[in-house]
Scaffold this motif. Structure first.
Motif, PDB file in Angstrom:
ATOM      1  N   ALA A  77       0.877  -1.178   0.000  1.00  0.00           N
ATOM      2  CA  ALA A  77       0.000   0.000   0.000  1.00  0.00           C
ATOM      3  C   ALA A  77       0.909   1.222   0.000  1.00  0.00           C
ATOM      4  CB  ALA A  77      -0.867   0.026   1.256  1.00  0.00           C
ATOM      5  N   VAL A  78       0.358   2.339  -0.442  1.00  0.00           N
ATOM      6  CA  VAL A  78       1.139   3.579  -0.302  1.00  0.00           C
ATOM      7  C   VAL A  78       1.003   4.099   1.126  1.00  0.00           C
ATOM      8  CG1 VAL A  78      -0.700   5.093  -1.200  1.00  0.00           C
ATOM      9  CG2 VAL A  78       1.673   5.825  -1.344  1.00  0.00           C
ATOM     10  N   THR A 106      -5.389   4.758  -8.562  1.00  0.00           N
ATOM     11  CA  THR A 106      -6.163   5.283  -7.431  1.00  0.00           C
ATOM     12  C   THR A 106      -6.890   6.565  -7.849  1.00  0.00           C
ATOM     13  OG1 THR A 106      -4.509   4.292  -5.991  1.00  0.00           O
ATOM     14  CG2 THR A 106      -6.006   5.860  -4.965  1.00  0.00           C
ATOM     15  N   ALA A 107      -6.229   7.353  -8.701  1.00  0.00           N
ATOM     16  CA  ALA A 107      -6.899   8.560  -9.210  1.00  0.00           C
ATOM     17  C   ALA A 107      -8.099   8.171 -10.072  1.00  0.00           C
ATOM     18  CB  ALA A 107      -5.907   9.401 -10.013  1.00  0.00           C
ATOM     19  N   ASP A 108      -7.961   7.117 -10.869  1.00  0.00           N
ATOM     20  CA  ASP A 108      -9.104   6.623 -11.671  1.00  0.00           C
ATOM     21  C   ASP A 108     -10.278   6.296 -10.747  1.00  0.00           C
ATOM     22  OD1 ASP A 108      -7.845   6.722 -14.134  1.00  0.00           O
ATOM     23  OD2 ASP A 108      -7.444   4.571 -14.256  1.00  0.00           O
ATOM     24  N   LEU A 109      -9.958   5.629  -9.647  1.00  0.00           N
ATOM     25  CA  LEU A 109     -11.023   5.218  -8.712  1.00  0.00           C
ATOM     26  C   LEU A 109     -11.682   6.447  -8.067  1.00  0.00           C
ATOM     27  CD1 LEU A 109     -11.855   4.246  -5.554  1.00  0.00           C
ATOM     28  CD2 LEU A 109     -12.552   2.847  -7.486  1.00  0.00           C
ATOM     29  N   ALA A 260     -22.029  11.564  -0.587  1.00  0.00           N
ATOM     30  CA  ALA A 260     -20.635  11.178  -0.337  1.00  0.00           C
ATOM     31  C   ALA A 260     -20.312   9.887  -1.061  1.00  0.00           C
ATOM     32  CB  ALA A 260     -20.398  11.004   1.176  1.00  0.00           C
ATOM     33  N   GLY A 261     -19.088   9.819  -1.563  1.00  0.00           N
ATOM     34  CA  GLY A 261     -18.566   8.599  -2.190  1.00  0.00           C
ATOM     35  C   GLY A 261     -17.387   8.140  -1.347  1.00  0.00           C
ATOM     36  N   LEU A 262     -17.467   6.933  -0.812  1.00  0.00           N
ATOM     37  CA  LEU A 262     -16.483   6.507   0.191  1.00  0.00           C
ATOM     38  C   LEU A 262     -15.853   5.173  -0.168  1.00  0.00           C
ATOM     39  CD1 LEU A 262     -18.883   7.340   3.157  1.00  0.00           C
ATOM     40  CD2 LEU A 262     -17.005   8.789   2.339  1.00  0.00           C
ATOM     41  N   ASP A 263     -14.538   5.172  -0.250  1.00  0.00           N
ATOM     42  CA  ASP A 263     -13.811   3.916  -0.505  1.00  0.00           C
ATOM     43  C   ASP A 263     -13.214   3.365   0.787  1.00  0.00           C
ATOM     44  OD1 ASP A 263     -12.514   1.859  -2.005  1.00  0.00           O
ATOM     45  OD2 ASP A 263     -10.653   3.004  -1.996  1.00  0.00           O
ATOM     46  N   VAL A 264     -13.169   4.211   1.830  1.00  0.00           N
ATOM     47  CA  VAL A 264     -12.455   3.834   3.053  1.00  0.00           C
ATOM     48  C   VAL A 264     -13.287   4.205   4.280  1.00  0.00           C
ATOM     49  CG1 VAL A 264     -10.100   3.941   2.115  1.00  0.00           C
ATOM     50  CG2 VAL A 264     -11.232   6.044   2.839  1.00  0.00           C
ATOM     51  N   PHE A 265     -13.083   3.460   5.365  1.00  0.00           N
ATOM     52  CA  PHE A 265     -13.901   3.629   6.564  1.00  0.00           C
ATOM     53  C   PHE A 265     -13.025   3.526   7.801  1.00  0.00           C
ATOM     54  CE2 PHE A 265     -16.309   2.214   3.019  1.00  0.00           C
ATOM     55  CZ  PHE A 265     -17.431   3.040   3.051  1.00  0.00           C
ATOM     56  N   ASN A 281     -27.909   8.595  -0.090  1.00  0.00           N
ATOM     57  CA  ASN A 281     -26.994   9.531  -0.775  1.00  0.00           C
ATOM     58  C   ASN A 281     -25.516   9.212  -0.539  1.00  0.00           C
ATOM     59  OD1 ASN A 281     -27.448  10.259   1.877  1.00  0.00           O
ATOM     60  ND2 ASN A 281     -27.520  12.482   1.507  1.00  0.00           N
ATOM     61  N   THR A 282     -25.214   7.931  -0.343  1.00  0.00           N
ATOM     62  CA  THR A 282     -23.799   7.536  -0.298  1.00  0.00           C
ATOM     63  C   THR A 282     -23.552   6.421  -1.307  1.00  0.00           C
ATOM     64  OG1 THR A 282     -24.197   5.854   1.419  1.00  0.00           O
ATOM     65  CG2 THR A 282     -23.470   8.022   2.178  1.00  0.00           C
ATOM     66  N   VAL A 283     -22.321   6.403  -1.803  1.00  0.00           N
ATOM     67  CA  VAL A 283     -21.837   5.241  -2.559  1.00  0.00           C
ATOM     68  C   VAL A 283     -20.671   4.705  -1.745  1.00  0.00           C
ATOM     69  CG1 VAL A 283     -20.699   4.458  -4.683  1.00  0.00           C
ATOM     70  CG2 VAL A 283     -22.543   6.158  -4.812  1.00  0.00           C
ATOM     71  N   CYS A 284     -20.770   3.460  -1.315  1.00  0.00           N
ATOM     72  CA  CYS A 284     -19.741   2.877  -0.438  1.00  0.00           C
ATOM     73  C   CYS A 284     -19.101   1.680  -1.123  1.00  0.00           C
ATOM     74  CB  CYS A 284     -20.379   2.400   0.868  1.00  0.00           C
ATOM     75  SG  CYS A 284     -21.195   3.723   1.780  1.00  0.00           S
ATOM     76  N   ILE A 285     -17.791   1.709  -1.215  1.00  0.00           N
ATOM     77  CA  ILE A 285     -17.081   0.583  -1.845  1.00  0.00           C
ATOM     78  C   ILE A 285     -15.962   0.100  -0.909  1.00  0.00           C
ATOM     79  CG2 ILE A 285     -17.707   1.099  -4.246  1.00  0.00           C
ATOM     80  CD1 ILE A 285     -15.098   2.620  -4.546  1.00  0.00           C
ATOM     81  N   PRO A 286     -15.522  -1.150  -1.078  1.00  0.00           N
ATOM     82  CA  PRO A 286     -14.657  -1.781  -0.064  1.00  0.00           C
ATOM     83  C   PRO A 286     -13.143  -1.562  -0.248  1.00  0.00           C
ATOM     84  CG  PRO A 286     -15.369  -3.414  -1.643  1.00  0.00           C
ATOM     85  CD  PRO A 286     -15.970  -2.121  -2.084  1.00  0.00           C
ATOM     86  N   HIS A 287     -12.686  -0.354  -0.095  1.00  0.00           N
ATOM     87  CA  HIS A 287     -11.255  -0.014  -0.142  1.00  0.00           C
ATOM     88  C   HIS A 287     -10.559  -0.656  -1.353  1.00  0.00           C
ATOM     89  CE1 HIS A 287      -7.736   1.323   2.611  1.00  0.00           C
ATOM     90  NE2 HIS A 287      -7.457   1.514   1.324  1.00  0.00           N
ATOM     91  N   ILE A 288     -10.961  -0.182  -2.534  1.00  0.00           N
ATOM     92  CA  ILE A 288     -10.417  -0.778  -3.767  1.00  0.00           C
ATOM     93  C   ILE A 288      -9.665   0.252  -4.605  1.00  0.00           C
ATOM     94  CG2 ILE A 288     -12.068  -2.689  -3.913  1.00  0.00           C
ATOM     95  CD1 ILE A 288     -13.708  -0.957  -5.932  1.00  0.00           C
ATOM     96  N   GLY A 289      -9.148   1.299  -3.927  1.00  0.00           N
ATOM     97  CA  GLY A 289      -8.478   2.391  -4.646  1.00  0.00           C
ATOM     98  C   GLY A 289      -7.474   1.931  -5.686  1.00  0.00           C
ATOM     99  N   SER A 290      -6.614   1.018  -5.315  1.00  0.00           N
ATOM    100  CA  SER A 290      -5.546   0.610  -6.244  1.00  0.00           C
ATOM    101  C   SER A 290      -5.847  -0.727  -6.918  1.00  0.00           C
ATOM    102  CB  SER A 290      -4.223   0.517  -5.478  1.00  0.00           C
ATOM    103  OG  SER A 290      -4.344  -0.427  -4.416  1.00  0.00           O
ATOM    104  N   ALA A 291      -7.118  -1.156  -6.834  1.00  0.00           N
ATOM    105  CA  ALA A 291      -7.428  -2.520  -7.276  1.00  0.00           C
ATOM    106  C   ALA A 291      -7.666  -2.671  -8.770  1.00  0.00           C
ATOM    107  CB  ALA A 291      -8.635  -3.043  -6.485  1.00  0.00           C
TER     108      ALA A 291
END
Ligand code: DGY
Length: 321
Positions: A77-78, A106-109, A260-265, A281-291
Motif C-alpha cells: 500500500a502507499v 487510485t486517481a481513476d477510482l 458522499a462517495g467513500l472507498d475507506v472507513f 446519498n452515499t456510494v460505499c465501496i470496499p477499499h479498492i483504490g488501487s485494485a
C-alpha cells in the motif's frame, strides 16, 4: 547457504512470486479473503527475515518484539498507518511502501467514485436490476454536473496531482490544499492553492487524498461539513480515520451536504448496517483504490523487490521515511 525467509500475510498468486523463489524462501498465509491470525504470525516471525504485509495488518511493537531476524516490513500500500514506525526504528527493521505504481489507478477510482456519486449510477443500476423502471420523466435520476464545477483536492501528493490531471479534461476549476504549495501543479494543471477553510466553502466536490496522521485525524468533522456547500459532494479515497463518521452521517441526513462517495472507513470491513451504508446519498465501496490487476501486480513486485534489496544488504527501493 540458506535463502532468506519471507512471510506473506495474504495469498498471492504463484505467477507473481516464481521469479523470486530461487533467491528467497517464500511462505504465505494461504487464504485470500481472511486475515492471518496473530498466532500464525508469531510462529512465522520466529525465523523470518522479511514480512510482506497488507494494509489491514497491524505491525506494532508486540509483533516486532517476536521477530528476532526481521530486517524489513514491505507494505503492499502507499499508506502505512498500520505500521508503527517508531517500533521499526527501535528493532532496526526497515519499512517500505508502494508509492507511484498505484497513483494513476487510485486517481481513476477517485474520479469514478465522484462520477458515480454525482450521476447516481449505483442507485440507477439498482433501479433497473430490481425491475422498477416503468417510464422516463424529465428529472428521472437527475444528478449533478461534473464538468465546469469546482473540485477541491485535500492533499496534493502524486495521487492528488493525477486526479487534478483528470479534472482538467472535464473543464473543472481545480483548487487544492496541502501542507506545502505545489508550484508545478499550479502551473501545469492550473490548480489554485487555497486555505482548507476556503476549499471547504467554495468547492462543489471535496476529495480527500491525505494520509492518516495525528494532524489529519478526524480532519473532516462537524465544523468542516458545516462549512461545505449544501450541494457539495464529499469523496474519501485516503483513510477512514480522517473523517468523523458520525458527523458525516449527520451532515448527509440533515442536508448539510448532498452526497458522499467513500472507498475507506474508520473500521474496515464495514457491515451493511453501518450508518453510512444505509443512506441513499452515499456510494460505499470496499477499499479498492488501487485494485486493478495491472497495478496490484506492480505492487506485489515492488514489495518483493524491496524485500530482495534489504535482505541483500541494500537500501529499500521505496523506504518509508
Ligand atoms: C493504499 O495503497 O494505501 C490504498 O489505500 C490502497 O488502495
Amino acid at each position: 547457504m540458506s535463502k532468506p525467509k519471507v512471510y506473506i500475510t495474504r495469498m498471492v498468486d504463484e505467477k507473481y512470486l516464481e521469479a523470486y523463489r530461487d533467491q528467497l524462501d517464500i511462505r504465505m498465509w494461504e487464504k485470500a479473503d481472511e486475515p492471518v491470525s496473530r498466532e500464525t504470525l508469531y510462529k512465522e516471525l520466529a525465523d523470518a527475515d522479511a514480512l510482506f504485509t497488507v494494509l489491514s495488518d497491524a505491525v506494532d511493537e508486540d509483533l516486532l518484539s517476536k521477530a528476532p531476524r526481521l530486517k524489513i516490513v514491505a507494505n503492499m500500500a502507499v499508506g502505512y498507518d498500520n505500521i508503527d514506525l517508531e517500533a521499526c526504528r527501535k528493532y532496526n527493521v526497515a519499512a517500505a511502501n508502494t508509492p507511484d505504481v498505484l497513483s494513476e489507478t487510485t486517481a481513476d477510482l477517485g474520479f469514478s467514485l465522484m462520477m458515480a456519486t454525482a450521476r447516481r449510477i449505483v442507485e440507477a443500476d439498482a433501479w433497473v436490476k430490481q425491475d422498477k423502471w416503468q417510464s422516463w420523466a424529465p428529472f428521472f435520476f437527475a444528478g449533478t454536473d461534473i464538468y465546469g464545477k469546482t473540485l477541491g483536492i485535500v492533499g496534493m501528493g502524486r495521487i492528488g496531482e493525477a486526479i487534478a490531471k483528470r479534472a482538467t479534461g472535464f473543464d473543472m476549476n481545480i483548487q487544492y490544499h496541502n501542507r506545502s504549495r505545489k508550484k508545478e501543479a499550479e502551473e501545469q494543471l492550473h490548480a489554485k492553492y487555497v486555505s482548507f477553510e476556503e476549499l471547504l466553502k467554495t468547492s462543489d466536490f471535496v476529495m480527500t487524498v491525505v494520509p492518516h496522521t495525528k494532524e489529519t485525524d478526524k480532519l473532516f468533522n462537524q465544523a468542516a461539513f458545516e462549512k461545505m456547500k449544501s450541494s457539495a459532494i464529499f469523496i474519501n479515497i485516503s483513510r477512514g480515520k480522517v473523517v468523523d463518521e458520525d458527523a458525516l452521517a449527520n451532515a448527509l441526513k440533515t442536508g448539510e451536504i448532498q452526497a458522499a462517495g467513500l472507498d475507506v472507513f474508520e473500521e474496515e470491513p464495514i457491515r451493511a448496517d453501518h450508518p453510512l451504508v444505509s443512506l441513499d446519498n452515499t456510494v460505499c465501496i470496499p477499499h479498492i483504490g488501487s485494485a486493478s490487476v495491472e497495478t496490484r501486480a506492480k505492487m506485489v513486485q515492488l514489495c518483493m523487490d524491496n524485500i530482495l534489496a534489504v535482505v541483500s544488504g541494500k537500501e529499500a527501493i521505496t523506504p518509508v521515511s
